[in-house]
Write an enzyme that holds these catalytic residues in place. Structure first.
Site, PDB file in Angstrom:
ATOM      1  N   ASP A   5     -21.741 -52.655-168.586  1.00  0.00           N
ATOM      2  CA  ASP A   5     -21.413 -51.715-167.510  1.00  0.00           C
ATOM      3  C   ASP A   5     -21.437 -50.284-168.046  1.00  0.00           C
ATOM      4  O   ASP A   5     -20.490 -49.836-168.680  1.00  0.00           O
ATOM      5  CB  ASP A   5     -20.027 -52.060-166.949  1.00  0.00           C
ATOM      6  CG  ASP A   5     -19.542 -51.063-165.903  1.00  0.00           C
ATOM      7  OD1 ASP A   5     -20.342 -50.195-165.496  1.00  0.00           O
ATOM      8  OD2 ASP A   5     -18.365 -51.158-165.499  1.00  0.00           O
TER       9      ASP A   5
ATOM     10  N   GLU B  42     -20.129 -34.490-196.110  1.00  0.00           N
ATOM     11  CA  GLU B  42     -18.885 -34.647-196.881  1.00  0.00           C
ATOM     12  C   GLU B  42     -17.752 -34.864-195.874  1.00  0.00           C
ATOM     13  O   GLU B  42     -17.190 -33.911-195.339  1.00  0.00           O
ATOM     14  CB  GLU B  42     -18.612 -33.408-197.724  1.00  0.00           C
ATOM     15  CG  GLU B  42     -19.697 -33.088-198.744  1.00  0.00           C
ATOM     16  CD  GLU B  42     -19.407 -31.805-199.516  1.00  0.00           C
ATOM     17  OE1 GLU B  42     -18.364 -31.152-199.241  1.00  0.00           O
ATOM     18  OE2 GLU B  42     -20.212 -31.447-200.381  1.00  0.00           O
TER      19      GLU B  42
ATOM     20  N   GLU C 150     -14.219 -35.615-194.645  1.00  0.00           N
ATOM     21  CA  GLU C 150     -12.813 -35.590-195.065  1.00  0.00           C
ATOM     22  C   GLU C 150     -11.944 -36.230-193.995  1.00  0.00           C
ATOM     23  O   GLU C 150     -12.268 -36.186-192.805  1.00  0.00           O
ATOM     24  CB  GLU C 150     -12.361 -34.144-195.299  1.00  0.00           C
ATOM     25  CG  GLU C 150     -13.158 -33.427-196.376  1.00  0.00           C
ATOM     26  CD  GLU C 150     -12.884 -31.931-196.428  1.00  0.00           C
ATOM     27  OE1 GLU C 150     -13.293 -31.289-197.406  1.00  0.00           O
ATOM     28  OE2 GLU C 150     -12.266 -31.404-195.479  1.00  0.00           O
TER      29      GLU C 150
ATOM     30  N   GLU D  87      -8.326 -34.460-201.555  1.00  0.00           N
ATOM     31  CA  GLU D  87      -8.732 -33.128-201.103  1.00  0.00           C
ATOM     32  C   GLU D  87      -7.570 -32.136-201.218  1.00  0.00           C
ATOM     33  O   GLU D  87      -6.505 -32.443-201.739  1.00  0.00           O
ATOM     34  CB  GLU D  87      -9.268 -33.191-199.669  1.00  0.00           C
ATOM     35  CG  GLU D  87     -10.790 -33.053-199.571  1.00  0.00           C
ATOM     36  CD  GLU D  87     -11.320 -31.744-200.135  1.00  0.00           C
ATOM     37  OE1 GLU D  87     -10.553 -30.756-200.235  1.00  0.00           O
ATOM     38  OE2 GLU D  87     -12.506 -31.694-200.480  1.00  0.00           O
TER      39      GLU D  87
ATOM     40  N   GLU E 100     -11.563 -37.441-199.566  1.00  0.00           N
ATOM     41  CA  GLU E 100     -12.988 -37.278-199.267  1.00  0.00           C
ATOM     42  C   GLU E 100     -13.777 -38.278-200.089  1.00  0.00           C
ATOM     43  O   GLU E 100     -13.531 -38.448-201.282  1.00  0.00           O
ATOM     44  CB  GLU E 100     -13.444 -35.857-199.601  1.00  0.00           C
ATOM     45  CG  GLU E 100     -14.933 -35.612-199.392  1.00  0.00           C
ATOM     46  CD  GLU E 100     -15.368 -34.210-199.804  1.00  0.00           C
ATOM     47  OE1 GLU E 100     -16.416 -34.102-200.472  1.00  0.00           O
ATOM     48  OE2 GLU E 100     -14.659 -33.245-199.480  1.00  0.00           O
TER      49      GLU E 100
ATOM     50  N   HIS F 185     -18.689 -30.805-194.203  1.00  0.00           N
ATOM     51  CA  HIS F 185     -19.782 -29.986-194.709  1.00  0.00           C
ATOM     52  C   HIS F 185     -21.020 -30.881-194.833  1.00  0.00           C
ATOM     53  O   HIS F 185     -20.954 -31.967-195.405  1.00  0.00           O
ATOM     54  CB  HIS F 185     -19.428 -29.393-196.071  1.00  0.00           C
ATOM     55  CG  HIS F 185     -18.133 -28.648-196.072  1.00  0.00           C
ATOM     56  ND1 HIS F 185     -17.316 -28.544-197.188  1.00  0.00           N
ATOM     57  CD2 HIS F 185     -17.488 -27.974-195.079  1.00  0.00           C
ATOM     58  CE1 HIS F 185     -16.242 -27.842-196.883  1.00  0.00           C
ATOM     59  NE2 HIS F 185     -16.323 -27.488-195.611  1.00  0.00           N
TER      60      HIS F 185
ATOM     61  N   ARG G  11     -18.447 -20.375-200.904  1.00  0.00           N
ATOM     62  CA  ARG G  11     -17.834 -21.263-199.917  1.00  0.00           C
ATOM     63  C   ARG G  11     -17.151 -20.519-198.767  1.00  0.00           C
ATOM     64  O   ARG G  11     -16.571 -21.149-197.890  1.00  0.00           O
ATOM     65  CB  ARG G  11     -16.840 -22.199-200.604  1.00  0.00           C
ATOM     66  CG  ARG G  11     -17.516 -23.355-201.327  1.00  0.00           C
ATOM     67  CD  ARG G  11     -16.531 -24.220-202.097  1.00  0.00           C
ATOM     68  NE  ARG G  11     -17.141 -25.467-202.523  1.00  0.00           N
ATOM     69  CZ  ARG G  11     -17.946 -25.591-203.570  1.00  0.00           C
ATOM     70  NH1 ARG G  11     -18.245 -24.524-204.298  1.00  0.00           N
ATOM     71  NH2 ARG G  11     -18.460 -26.772-203.900  1.00  0.00           N
TER      72      ARG G  11
ATOM     73  N   GLU H  37     -26.287 -26.273-197.124  1.00  0.00           N
ATOM     74  CA  GLU H  37     -25.053 -26.913-196.682  1.00  0.00           C
ATOM     75  C   GLU H  37     -24.494 -26.151-195.485  1.00  0.00           C
ATOM     76  O   GLU H  37     -24.159 -24.965-195.594  1.00  0.00           O
ATOM     77  CB  GLU H  37     -24.025 -26.922-197.820  1.00  0.00           C
ATOM     78  CG  GLU H  37     -22.661 -27.468-197.428  1.00  0.00           C
ATOM     79  CD  GLU H  37     -21.594 -27.157-198.467  1.00  0.00           C
ATOM     80  OE1 GLU H  37     -20.517 -27.774-198.399  1.00  0.00           O
ATOM     81  OE2 GLU H  37     -21.829 -26.284-199.334  1.00  0.00           O
TER      82      GLU H  37
ATOM     83  N   ARG I  96     -21.452 -25.643-193.094  1.00  0.00           N
ATOM     84  CA  ARG I  96     -20.034 -25.909-193.298  1.00  0.00           C
ATOM     85  C   ARG I  96     -19.211 -25.851-192.003  1.00  0.00           C
ATOM     86  O   ARG I  96     -17.994 -25.916-192.037  1.00  0.00           O
ATOM     87  CB  ARG I  96     -19.463 -24.909-194.317  1.00  0.00           C
ATOM     88  CG  ARG I  96     -20.117 -25.042-195.685  1.00  0.00           C
ATOM     89  CD  ARG I  96     -19.683 -23.938-196.657  1.00  0.00           C
ATOM     90  NE  ARG I  96     -18.266 -23.931-196.927  1.00  0.00           N
ATOM     91  CZ  ARG I  96     -17.651 -24.723-197.815  1.00  0.00           C
ATOM     92  NH1 ARG I  96     -18.358 -25.609-198.505  1.00  0.00           N
ATOM     93  NH2 ARG I  96     -16.347 -24.637-198.011  1.00  0.00           N
TER      94      ARG I  96
END
Length: 501
Positions: A71, A152, A154, A240, A248, A297, A372, A391, A393
């Site tokens: 359904d 990554e 977490e 972490e 992580e 990330h 970062r 990457e 983030r």
């Protein structure tokens, strides 16, 4: 073009039906392992994992590989009631034995599938896996290219998390966490991070902590053991930054459809192994006040041919950062579409309590190697072409992975197509820049609320195209309703703040 892609997707999916090699291999796995039940998996538009069980005999001796009716009107974002008949078609290449179930009566396998329209005639335009992720992966493959993603992911592991019995945590600081505090914030859910000897991980001091302060090691080791049996190979894992059991585990990169499947196997295993320990694993982005939140990330790269054996399209050995012009254009696309991407990559009200200054979250739209504080980072670990990637983030684990990864890829490919220059990399800590400096460097800011992000998605034609009109409309409707519910709710904070006004 669109009809051709639908036809090809239909052809690829039909080859999995009873009689082909993959189906025969799946039948062999079910029989050799004495499997009694098969969990049939897919996801709704929001990204919630959906499952139903079919006795294994229906696959080994019956016609279940031809599809199972369900359904669609009962699945969020799928169908209205007058169009509710749908067919789930299994992908036998994804079959896995659930390794933590030993009881012969309960022996279970899990298998992902795609959702079809009535009669099983074509992939439904409401299916994130079959319609969005597979379609985009096929289109890229037609160009002789592949994309891989390494998220990554977490999450937090709590002893318990009863929403009706949360510890009151408001008066930890007179000014919301800035400046001097009256003491460390208390954990709202019950935390496993106090050992019998009295050791405790203080807020924001959990990164790479060792036992006995890190109380999650045995849980993580067991999770790795089971994930590898599910075909999700973990590269490394650790505690972490946040207290209260934030962890992580990073797995090896995969292509678009496979990484979405792996995302769900990861979540499914994490929650079930936590339950075996009497704990709760949660992928809610920001469960703790005044501590770091859980992000996702996402490392990504393009290849000509197969990943790691073909040509690494993001690598240029002669460049200062080993970064090709193709990669720079891809970054330009991610930055150009970042505000719209946020609606899909950070799709909950709670996500925006992560995207704030002071908790390592990427709120500023810029790129940089190593840095970062930038939204898009170029990791500089190994100086070899196969290791070069970008990457992004700005995602968190509350997203629908098929939609989020597909949208990131579409944004990057649009950058390549239009040759969008990302500008020079920002080599400074963006958090320390003044408003004037951010303006001079051309640094933008991500949306600060879910509603703001939805408004940006509503005006982004590139991201809308990859989703298709049905999923775009359904996602917007669901999330605007979610935002309106949040706006109407009266929180305890408001009583504390305004009752004596």
């Amino acid at each position: 073009m669109e009809k051709r892609l639908y036809s090809e997707a239909l052809r690829l999916l039909k080859k999995y039906r009873k009689g082909d090699e993959m189906t025969e291999e799946a039948v062999k796995i079910l029989k050799e392992n004495n499997v009694k039940q098969v969990l049939c998996a897919f996801c709704d538009v929001r990204g919630y994992l959906q499952m139903f069980s079919i006795p294994a005999r229906e696959f080994t001796d019956g016609s279940a590989f031809e599809g199972i009716g369900f359904d669609g009107s009962s699945v969020r974002g799928f169908k209205t009631i007058e169009q509710s008949d749908m067919v789930w078609v299994p992908d036998p290449s994804t079959i896995k034995i659930i390794p933590w179930i030993d009881d012969p009566v309960q022996k279970t396998a899990i298998m992902f599938g795609d959702c079809y329209e009535a009669w099983g005639t074509e992939v439904a335009n409401c299916d994130p896996r079959g319609y969005v992720a597979k379609r985009l992966q096929k289109m890229l493959g037609d160009e002789g290219k592949t994309a891989i993603f390494g998220p990554e992911i977490e999450f937090f592991v709590f002893d318990s998390a009863d929403p009706t019995r949360l510890t009151w945590d408001m008066w930890v600081s007179p000014n919301g966490g800035a400046g001097d505090s009256w003491g460390p914030p208390r954990v709202m859910p019950d935390s496993p991070e106090v050992t019998p000897g009295g050791f405790i991980i203080r807020p924001k001091e959990g990164y790479f902590r060792a036992p006995p302060e890190d109380t999650t090691v045995e849980y993580r080791n067991e999770l790795v053991y089971y994930l590898e049996q599910l075909g999700v190979d973990v590269e490394y894992h650790h505690h972490e930054v946040a207290t209260a059991g934030q962890v992580e585990l990073d797995f090896k990169p995969k292509q678009l459809v496979d990484v979405g499947d792996a995302f769900y196997l990861y979540k499914f295993a994490a929650k079930n192994i936590a339950a075996m320990y009497g704990m709760v694993a949660t992928f809610m982005p920001k469960p703790l006040y005044l501590d770091n939140a859980s992000g996702m990330h996402t490392h990504q790269s393009l290849w000509k041919g197969e990943p790691f054996s073909g040509e690494a399209l993001f690598a240029d050995p002669d460049d200062e950062f080993m970064l090709s012009q193709t990669a720079r254009y891809y970054i330009g696309g991610l930055l150009e579409h970042a505000k719209a991407l946020t609606a899909l990559c950070a799709p909950t009200v709670n996500s925006y309590k992560r995207l704030v200054p002071g908790f390592e979250a990427p709120i500023y739209i810029c790129w940089s190697p190593r840095n970062r504080s930038a939204l898009v980072r170029v990791p500089m670990y190994l100086k070899k072409p196969s290791a070069i990637r970008v990457e992004y983030r700005g995602a968190d684990p509350s997203c629908n992975p098929y939609l989020a990864f597909a949208a990131m890829l579409a944004a990057g490919l649009d950058g390549i197509k239009k040759k969008i220059d990302p500008g020079d990399p920002l080599m400074k800590d963006v958090y320390e820049l003044s408003p004037k400096e951010k303006k001079e460097f051309g640094v933008g800011e991500l949306p600060t609320t879910l509603r703001d992000a939805l408004d940006h998605l509503a005006s982004d034609e590139v991201i809308q195209k990859v989703l298709g009109s049905h999923i775009f409309d359904a996602f917007m409707e669901i999330k605007i309703d979610e935002w309106n519910q949040y706006c109407l709710y009266i929180t305890p904070w408001e009583f504390m703040k305004y009752l004596d006004i």
